[in-house]
Design a protein around this motif. Structure first.
Motif, PDB file in Angstrom:
ATOM      1  N   ARG A 151       0.786  -1.291  -0.328  1.00 25.87           N
ATOM      2  CA  ARG A 151      -0.009   0.112  -0.286  1.00 25.87           C
ATOM      3  C   ARG A 151       0.984   1.420  -0.180  1.00 25.87           C
ATOM      4  O   ARG A 151       0.195   1.966   0.023  1.00 25.87           O
ATOM      5  CB  ARG A 151      -0.995  -0.331   1.537  1.00 25.87           C
ATOM      6  N   HIS A 206       1.779  -0.681  -6.457  1.00 24.76           N
ATOM      7  CA  HIS A 206       0.563  -0.835  -5.147  1.00 24.76           C
ATOM      8  C   HIS A 206      -0.877  -1.680  -5.317  1.00 24.76           C
ATOM      9  O   HIS A 206      -1.210  -2.501  -5.923  1.00 24.76           O
ATOM     10  CB  HIS A 206      -0.084   0.716  -5.668  1.00 24.76           C
ATOM     11  N   THR A 257      -7.151  -1.925  -6.971  1.00 27.22           N
ATOM     12  CA  THR A 257      -5.699  -2.162  -7.110  1.00 27.22           C
ATOM     13  C   THR A 257      -5.602  -3.643  -7.307  1.00 27.22           C
ATOM     14  O   THR A 257      -4.247  -4.179  -8.227  1.00 27.22           O
ATOM     15  CB  THR A 257      -5.728  -1.809  -5.594  1.00 27.22           C
TER      16      THR A 257
END
Length: 120
Positions: A45, A70, A78
């Motif tokens: 993250r 990410h 994501t």
């Protein structure tokens, strides 16, 4: 499986995707697998921290190949982005996943989904 690979010293140039790589067990895995010659796909993250840590490791291990992506396992966008990017950047697939980031699904289920998507 990982224990057997380490024992047989067959990790050289294997590509491993690791989640949660900026601290604790994830960072320890990155350091150990880099020392064994693995190609590292670091998922975090905090990309800036992961990038700086891997840059420092690459100074110790000149042949280290790595990419930072990410990933927040609570955010489906994501996950999809990671899978699309890894599939594009690693057309021959990846060898294994170490899922160290906390997630509601079981670790093995998430790892299987990522491996299946990238390798197919």
């Amino acid at each position: 499986m990982l224990k057997k690979l380490i024992k047989n010293k067959t990790l050289q140039n294997k590509t491993v995707l690791i989640t949660g790589t900026t601290s604790g067990i994830g960072l320890a895995c990155v350091k150990h697998l880099a020392r064994l010659g693995c190609n590292i796909i670091a998922c975090s993250r905090n990309n800036n921290l992961a990038e700086s840590q891997l840059l420092a490791l690459s100074k110790k291990h000149a042949n280290l190949k790595y990419n930072v992506y990410h990933l927040d396992l609570q955010n489906l966008k994501t996950i999809n982005s990671l899978c699309d990017n890894v599939k594009k950047d690693y057309p021959n697939g990846i060898d294994f996943v170490i899922n160290n980031e906390q997630y509601r699904k079981s670790v093995s289920e998430m790892a299987e989904q990522i491996l299946f998507y990238i390798n197919n």
